[in-house]
Design a protein around this motif. Structure first.
Motif, mmCIF file in Angstrom:
data_model
loop_
_atom_site.group_PDB
_atom_site.id
_atom_site.type_symbol
_atom_site.label_atom_id
_atom_site.label_comp_id
_atom_site.label_asym_id
_atom_site.label_seq_id
_atom_site.Cartn_x
_atom_site.Cartn_y
_atom_site.Cartn_z
ATOM 1 N N LEU A 1 52.622 6.164 -26.990
ATOM 2 C CA LEU A 1 51.636 5.557 -25.963
ATOM 3 C C LEU A 1 52.129 4.353 -25.462
ATOM 4 C CD1 LEU A 1 48.296 6.787 -27.648
ATOM 5 C CD2 LEU A 1 49.741 7.947 -26.014
ATOM 6 N N ASN A 2 51.810 3.923 -24.246
ATOM 7 C CA ASN A 2 52.102 2.742 -23.458
ATOM 8 C C ASN A 2 51.087 1.875 -23.292
ATOM 9 O OD1 ASN A 2 54.455 1.470 -22.726
ATOM 10 N ND2 ASN A 2 54.972 2.863 -20.983
ATOM 11 N N LEU A 3 50.236 1.571 -24.527
ATOM 12 C CA LEU A 3 49.215 0.695 -24.329
ATOM 13 C C LEU A 3 49.510 -0.583 -25.020
ATOM 14 C CD1 LEU A 3 46.376 3.319 -25.605
ATOM 15 C CD2 LEU A 3 46.685 2.575 -23.216
ATOM 16 N N PHE A 4 48.747 -1.512 -24.718
ATOM 17 C CA PHE A 4 48.779 -2.947 -25.374
ATOM 18 C C PHE A 4 47.756 -3.370 -26.031
ATOM 19 C CE2 PHE A 4 50.878 -3.013 -21.207
ATOM 20 C CZ PHE A 4 52.325 -3.277 -21.507
ATOM 21 N N PRO A 5 47.764 -3.138 -27.430
ATOM 22 C CA PRO A 5 46.906 -3.098 -28.439
ATOM 23 C C PRO A 5 45.902 -4.396 -28.321
ATOM 24 C CG PRO A 5 48.840 -3.287 -29.369
ATOM 25 C CD PRO A 5 49.291 -2.770 -28.105
ATOM 26 N N ASN A 6 46.749 -5.612 -27.794
ATOM 27 C CA ASN A 6 45.809 -6.757 -27.910
ATOM 28 C C ASN A 6 45.024 -6.964 -26.637
ATOM 29 O OD1 ASN A 6 48.340 -6.948 -26.066
ATOM 30 N ND2 ASN A 6 48.402 -9.137 -26.205
ATOM 31 N N LEU A 7 44.950 -6.122 -25.635
ATOM 32 C CA LEU A 7 44.289 -6.125 -24.543
ATOM 33 C C LEU A 7 43.017 -5.111 -24.803
ATOM 34 C CD1 LEU A 7 46.721 -6.229 -21.503
ATOM 35 C CD2 LEU A 7 45.831 -8.161 -22.908
ATOM 36 N N GLU B 1 41.385 -3.594 -19.401
ATOM 37 C CA GLU B 1 42.297 -4.455 -18.845
ATOM 38 C C GLU B 1 43.671 -3.303 -19.061
ATOM 39 O OE1 GLU B 1 41.435 -9.024 -20.238
ATOM 40 O OE2 GLU B 1 42.403 -7.864 -21.739
ATOM 41 N N VAL C 1 46.090 -2.951 -15.781
ATOM 42 C CA VAL C 1 46.680 -4.245 -16.158
ATOM 43 C C VAL C 1 47.649 -4.578 -14.819
ATOM 44 C CG1 VAL C 1 48.543 -3.116 -17.329
ATOM 45 C CG2 VAL C 1 47.970 -5.484 -17.763
ATOM 46 N N GLU D 1 43.150 -2.150 -30.025
ATOM 47 C CA GLU D 1 43.670 -2.300 -31.435
ATOM 48 C C GLU D 1 42.777 -1.524 -32.295
ATOM 49 O OE1 GLU D 1 46.050 -6.030 -33.006
ATOM 50 O OE2 GLU D 1 43.828 -6.298 -33.057
#
Lengths: 507, 325
Positions: free
Chosen positions: A86-92, A96, A100, A141
């Motif tokens: 997966l191409n997700l940003f866990p800190n956002l 977002e 993004v 996250e």
């Protein structure tokens, strides 16, 4: 015609991954893309997604030539990729992540600020579409793997694509969540969106797809159309093939009966769930399974590269207490990891230095343990020559300049120099050409002929069938079947790699 | 049970900044009655404004998992250039504008080497750290330089009852906070800090984002330098020394992670800077042995890094727990 691929070829260095693949996708249709690991599915998908460029061949999007220069171009042209990883940003937060790259914005005193309210409103719509019931301002996250998978799909929908490519979208989902995804796919289909659905779960592919394309070794093998008369069996046959362009050297020794390595109930949840097996002296024991079935992890646990939660390991009938690479090397066990560039080679060093690396201790003098340079270098050179590595110089050429197959030979030579009693090979022929493969098989046979044993982990069934005395099939962290050499059966092996998974998901 | 325990540990770690700040303020409040006076608290805020401005720029860099060791040298260079220009008869405003340009250019140099030649930020900024100080010493002939009265006036003037340094600090913090939390650019900084490769794959302008954080950091360093000079009235050869470490400490104390992608300017970095200044101020007020200052500052920095590392371990752990459910 929404999408048309014509004779797409792609090579990485000398390795030909795609050898001329053509197919078409119509609006409002689902194309199922199946094939074994390494058949070229992911490469094909990355070409459509603008991540790779084809070496030759053409892509037409709605009749117009299409050669994306990057991921953004593909996305803007209406092609959305849903990667397996997966191409997700866990800190956002959830919203977002959705926007993004393109937030809804409002102008405040000439400065463009994120319009949070609009973003959350639109996020809610998208989440509802995929049936994900979470607050848009939650941090990613804190989401479960299944929720993240659905979020990734929602993200793909946010760009209102005309083509969506799914790569193994159901591996993280429960059966219930999968069904929800399928009804979403059916909705999208009736909205005229074209989809490519890549999966190892053939039942899903059959029930979803209008057309099915089978790839093998980078070639288009067969195409099926709904109602055209096909079965699970015929697809599996196409995937496996009868192709014998890579032949396997004969080996006539018979494994002895005494146990060299014994593993009892080894576990590391959720990847490895109670694995037991025995490797005999003079045996080539194969491990087959899909990517993620836990084959490499078992080997890494045994070798002490990863820690495990329970289970025990016996070496020559004795329980092993210290599991770390140094201890295993001193016992005469070598491990050729899957990622030779990361773990197996010093890329800026010469061939001699690399081959010598694991045997330095046995070439040290009694006084002060000084390394006998000359001895070790000539031994290393001899071993490297035996592997028929193609190079300009053994002591002056950095290994980074060699091809993949030759790099692999050097890693193998390094471990052969230690004269191992057990050699663990993880995908030893991945991405290398037929000639080099053959050389490696011969080296393995020679080693086994001298009484050593080999654990061979591979995604290429053909290779396991040709090389092994026994094959263990792994599935979701368990050994689901065992086949002895005289009852090898391609279809049965493949089915036990695919099928049990189906039951496990249903449970 | 384990999960609940992990959660409560996490909560303490997440709010460690405020807890530490409160502990320090309360300790000094007990030790001296002077600490809690309005005059002293306002002094702390004025004294911490320079550090907080520099730390704000540093936060941008740290958020991308980078680092800038050259900010102290940028401050020094800013001081020397402004003193020289004023000595040559340039008007004050022109000196200030030039200094800010010099700072931004310095950031550009850092970014250039980092993203054109792919040298890691630590090494590039270590080099520019030495070059900047060396160049400043060369220009000033290693002499302390006094600045005209005009500078000091700026430092002590109040607008609507708010001291000028605090006003500058307020503007910087507010715009940085807006940029980071309310603009697309800001959110993309967090994405890049979490995983630059993923961000590139998603089609974000990663190089442009990384370039701009070093520009912002250089600009803030020069501005922070000016604010400090306006309070001191002179530039000594040691001006700005160790400021880079104070700035990094302030940002990390404020909850910004060295691993990138986590942290904020408000309240994080602001509280971090004020905490560090409170320690200095408190130690002076209680008449502590001056040799203790670096020891205590060192202990606090160690504590901060320890907390950051604990927080990171906790995250990895909970990610693993999450994966098995």
């Amino acid at each position: 015609m929404l999408l048309e691929l014509k004779e797409i070829k792609k090579s990485f260095g000398q390795v030909r991954v795609l050898k001329g693949v053509s197919f078409t996708l119509e609006a409002g249709k689902v194309l199922g893309l199946v094939g074994e690991n390494g058949a070229g599915k992911s490469t094909l998908m990355n070409i459509l997604g603008g991540i790779h460029k084809p070496s030759s061949g053409e892509v037409f999007l709605e009749g117009k030539a299409f050669a994306p220069q990057g991921p953004t171009v593909s996305l803007n042209s209406g092609i959305a990729l849903i990667h397996q990883e997966l191409n997700l940003f866990p800190n956002l937060t959830v919203f977002e992540n959705l926007f993004v790259k393109n937030f809804p914005r409002k102008s405040v005193a000439g400065i463009k600020l994120i319009d949070r309210r609009a973003a959350i409103f639109r996020a809610k719509e998208l989440l509802e579409q995929v049936g994900l019931d979470i607050e848009p301002d939650r941090i990613v996250e804190s989401l479960s793997p299944a929720q993240r998978q659905l979020l990734e799909i929602a993200k793909a929908l946010s760009s209102s694509p005309r083509i969506i490519i799914f790569d193994e979208p159901t591996t993280a989902l429960t059966r219930h969540e999968s069904r929800r995804l399928f009804s979403l796919i059916n909705d999208l289909r009736s909205n005229g969106i074209g989809m490519i659905y890549i999966s190892h779960n053939l039942e899903d592919v059959i029930s979803l797809s209008d057309d099915i394309a089978v790839l093998r070794d980078g070639e288009f093998i067969n195409g099926y159309t709904k109602g055209g008369g096909y079965s699970l069996g015929s697809i599996i046959r196409d995937m496996v093939g009868r192709d014998m362009d890579q032949f396997f050297p004969d080996r006539d020794n018979i494994p002895r009966t005494d146990h060299l390595l014994e593993v009892k109930n080894l576990g590391m949840a959720p990847i490895v769930n109670g694995v037991s097996f025995v490797a005999k002296k003079g045996e080539v024991l194969g491990f087959y399974g899909l990517v993620g079935a836990g084959r490499s992890e078992v080997a890494r646990c045994i070798y002490g590269l990863d820690s495990f939660e329970y289970g025990e390991v016996l070496w020559n009938g004795m329980r092993v207490k210290t599991l770390n690479p140094a201890a295993w090397i001193s016992r005469g066990v070598a491990f050729l990891t899957e990622d030779r560039r990361e773990e197996g080679l010093l890329l800026d060093q010469s061939i001699e230095k690399n081959v010598a690396l694991a045997s330095l201790g046995s070439f040290a003098s009694a006084f002060l343990r000084r390394i006998k340079r000359k001895d070790i270098n000539s031994a290393a050179k001899k071993k490297a020559e035996a592997t028929r590595v193609k190079c300009d110089s053994f002591d002056g050429q950095a290994t980074s300049t060699l091809s993949g197959g030759n790099q692999q030979k050097i890693v193998l030579a390094k471990w052969l120099l230690t004269d191992p009693k057990l050699l663990i090979l993880d995908e030893p022929t991945k991405g290398i050409d037929v000639g080099a493969k053959h050389d490696i098989y011969e080296l393995v046979n020679e080693l086994v002929g001298n009484g050593s044993s080999v654990l061979l982990i591979s995604s290429e069934l053909e290779e396991l069938l040709g090389m092994c005395d026994r094959i263990l099939v792994m599935n979701r962290g368990r050994i689901s079947a065992e086949f002895a050499k005289d009852v090898f059966n391609r279809e049965a092996i493949l089915e036990s790699a695919l099928h049990v998974m189906e039951e496990a998901i249903g449970a | 049970m384990k999960v609940i325990q992990a959660r409560s540990i996490r909560k303490v770690l997440d709010h460690s900044t405020l807890i530490l700040f409160a502990a320090i303020v309360i300790t000094f409040g007990f030790l001296s009655s002077q600490f809690f006076t309005f005059q002293n608290l306002s002094n702390i805020l004025i004294q911490s404004s320079s550090l907080a401005i520099i730390a704000t720029g540093m936060t941008f860099v740290l958020l991308t998992a980078g680092i800038d060791l050259s900010v102290g040298s940028t401050m020094f260079l800013a001081g020397v250039v402004s003193a020289k220009m004023v000595a040559w008869g340039s008007p004050l405003w022109l000196a200030c504008v030039t200094v800010l340009l010099v700072g931004t250019l310095y950031g550009l140099v850092n970014a250039f080497f980092i993203y054109r030649f792919k040298i890691i930020p630590f090494i590039v900024t270590l080099a520019t750290f030495y070059v900047g100080r060396g160049f400043g010493l060369f220009l000033s002939e290693t002499r302390a330089m006094n600045l005209p009265e005009g500078f000091l006036k700026i430092g002590s003037v109040s607008i609507l009852g708010i001291p000028f340094p605090v006003l500058v600090l307020g503007v910087v913090i507010l715009s940085a906070h807006l940029a980071l939390s309310k603009t697309q650019f800001g959110r993309q900084i967090y994405a890049v800090g979490n995983n630059a490769e993923k961000a590139r794959k998603a089609g974000m302008p990663v190089d442009r984002i990384l370039l701009s954080v070093y520009l912002i950091c250089g600009f803030c360093a020069a501005l922070g330098g000016l604010v400090a000079i306006a309070q001191l009235g002179a530039v000594s050869p040691t001006f700005g020394k160790q400021s880079e470490f104070m700035a990094i400490a302030a940002a990390i104390l404020g909850g910004t992670s060295l691993f990138g992608g986590k942290g904020n300017v408000f309240p994080g970095t602001l509280i971090g800077a004020v905490t560090i200044q409170s320690i200095q101020n408190g130690l002076v007020i209680v008449n502590a042995n001056p040799y203790l200052y670096p020891l205590i500052t060192g202990a606090v920095i160690f504590l901060i890094v320890l907390i950051d590392s604990l927080r990171h371990m906790q995250e990895v752990k909970s990610r693993r727990l999450g994966a098995s459910f």
